[in-house]
Write a protein that holds these residues in place. Structure first.
Motif, PDB file in Angstrom:
ATOM      1  N   ARG A  95       0.839  -4.189  -3.177  1.00  0.00           N
ATOM      2  CA  ARG A  95       0.481  -5.496  -2.645  1.00  0.00           C
ATOM      3  C   ARG A  95      -1.032  -5.623  -2.688  1.00  0.00           C
ATOM      4  NH1 ARG A  95       2.115  -4.148   3.597  1.00  0.00           N
ATOM      5  NH2 ARG A  95       0.639  -2.451   3.812  1.00  0.00           N
ATOM      6  N   TRP A  96      -1.530  -6.866  -2.599  1.00  0.00           N
ATOM      7  CA  TRP A  96      -2.964  -7.088  -2.712  1.00  0.00           C
ATOM      8  C   TRP A  96      -3.407  -8.163  -1.720  1.00  0.00           C
ATOM      9  CZ3 TRP A  96      -4.942 -11.892  -3.889  1.00  0.00           C
ATOM     10  CH2 TRP A  96      -4.021 -12.831  -4.377  1.00  0.00           C
ATOM     11  N   THR A 126      -3.512   2.675 -11.740  1.00  0.00           N
ATOM     12  CA  THR A 126      -3.934   3.655 -10.732  1.00  0.00           C
ATOM     13  C   THR A 126      -4.447   2.971  -9.461  1.00  0.00           C
ATOM     14  OG1 THR A 126      -6.159   3.726 -11.687  1.00  0.00           O
ATOM     15  CG2 THR A 126      -4.549   5.356 -12.494  1.00  0.00           C
ATOM     16  N   ALA A 127      -4.147   1.691  -9.300  1.00  0.00           N
ATOM     17  CA  ALA A 127      -4.719   0.906  -8.195  1.00  0.00           C
ATOM     18  C   ALA A 127      -4.308   1.440  -6.833  1.00  0.00           C
ATOM     19  CB  ALA A 127      -4.297  -0.550  -8.326  1.00  0.00           C
ATOM     20  N   ASN A 151     -13.261  -8.832  -5.330  1.00  0.00           N
ATOM     21  CA  ASN A 151     -12.696  -7.515  -5.029  1.00  0.00           C
ATOM     22  C   ASN A 151     -11.394  -7.669  -4.267  1.00  0.00           C
ATOM     23  OD1 ASN A 151     -14.640  -5.643  -6.121  1.00  0.00           O
ATOM     24  ND2 ASN A 151     -16.039  -6.515  -4.629  1.00  0.00           N
ATOM     25  N   LEU A 152     -10.371  -6.988  -4.753  1.00  0.00           N
ATOM     26  CA  LEU A 152      -9.076  -6.961  -4.099  1.00  0.00           C
ATOM     27  C   LEU A 152      -8.904  -5.635  -3.376  1.00  0.00           C
ATOM     28  CD1 LEU A 152      -6.763  -8.324  -6.931  1.00  0.00           C
ATOM     29  CD2 LEU A 152      -8.074  -9.583  -5.225  1.00  0.00           C
ATOM     30  N   TRP A 153      -8.110  -5.648  -2.336  1.00  0.00           N
ATOM     31  CA  TRP A 153      -7.692  -4.431  -1.669  1.00  0.00           C
ATOM     32  C   TRP A 153      -6.223  -4.259  -2.004  1.00  0.00           C
ATOM     33  CZ3 TRP A 153     -10.055  -0.428   0.061  1.00  0.00           C
ATOM     34  CH2 TRP A 153      -9.407   0.482   0.903  1.00  0.00           C
ATOM     35  N   VAL A 154      -5.919  -3.200  -2.752  1.00  0.00           N
ATOM     36  CA  VAL A 154      -4.573  -2.939  -3.254  1.00  0.00           C
ATOM     37  C   VAL A 154      -4.013  -1.717  -2.533  1.00  0.00           C
ATOM     38  CG1 VAL A 154      -3.176  -2.416  -5.289  1.00  0.00           C
ATOM     39  CG2 VAL A 154      -5.158  -3.917  -5.494  1.00  0.00           C
ATOM     40  N   THR A 155      -2.800  -1.869  -1.979  1.00  0.00           N
ATOM     41  CA  THR A 155      -2.147  -0.757  -1.300  1.00  0.00           C
ATOM     42  C   THR A 155      -0.672  -0.711  -1.704  1.00  0.00           C
ATOM     43  OG1 THR A 155      -1.640  -2.140   0.617  1.00  0.00           O
ATOM     44  CG2 THR A 155      -3.670  -0.838   0.717  1.00  0.00           C
TER      45      THR A 155
END
Length: 159
Positions: A95-96, A126-127, A151-155
């Protein structure tokens, strides 16, 4: 494939609807996902993994006091392009969320603007954590009027 990418393929791929009308239908539907996108009257011209292109028409509703497309309208177009790209690209296990935006205004936006967002597939493979998306807006004459990074935060999704 995400719901957004499926909707793009469906609306632009129907022979009865056609590509142009399908893009218009998709753009209206996508702009309703985040209603502030509708304020720029966007038209999604291309959407695929690692790339999205959004057109912003120059009209009175997005102009500033000097008659150019307002900086925030430009950022809105860049964010819509980034969101389309992210939805079309992100693996189903991730998710982002946008984390920040850094842009430079490099010229006056005196015409319709084409906003693009781009990434490389390796970034998504590899996010985890920060993922920079390259964004830019270009005038009709090819001049870049805004460029930068969102900038995204990907988890990983919780199970």
């Amino acid at each position: 494939m995400s719901q957004v990418h499926n909707l793009w393929k469906t609306t632009t791929g129907l022979p009865v609807v056609g590509s142009s009308i399908g893009k218009r239908v998709f753009s209206l539907a996508f702009a309703q996902k985040a209603p502030y996108f509708a304020t720029i009257h966007p038209r999604v011209a291309d959407l695929r993994p690692n790339y999205c292109e959004v057109h912003i028409p120059k009209r009175r509703g997005v102009q500033n006091h000097i008659g150019t497309v307002h900086a925030i309208a430009l950022c809105n177009g860049l964010e819509m392009a980034m969101g389309g790209l992210a939805e079309a690209t992100i693996p189903s296990t991730k998710r982002w969320i946008p984390k920040g935006m850094t842009v430079s205004y490099t010229a006056k936006a005196t015409s319709d603007i084409v906003c693009t967002a781009e990434t490389d597939q390796e970034q998504w493979d590899t996010a985890e954590g920060d993922l920079p998306v390259r964004v830019k807006g270009v005038r009709d004459d090819g001049t870049v009027v805004i460029e930068g990074t969102i900038n995204l935060w990907v988890t990983s999704k919780k199970k």
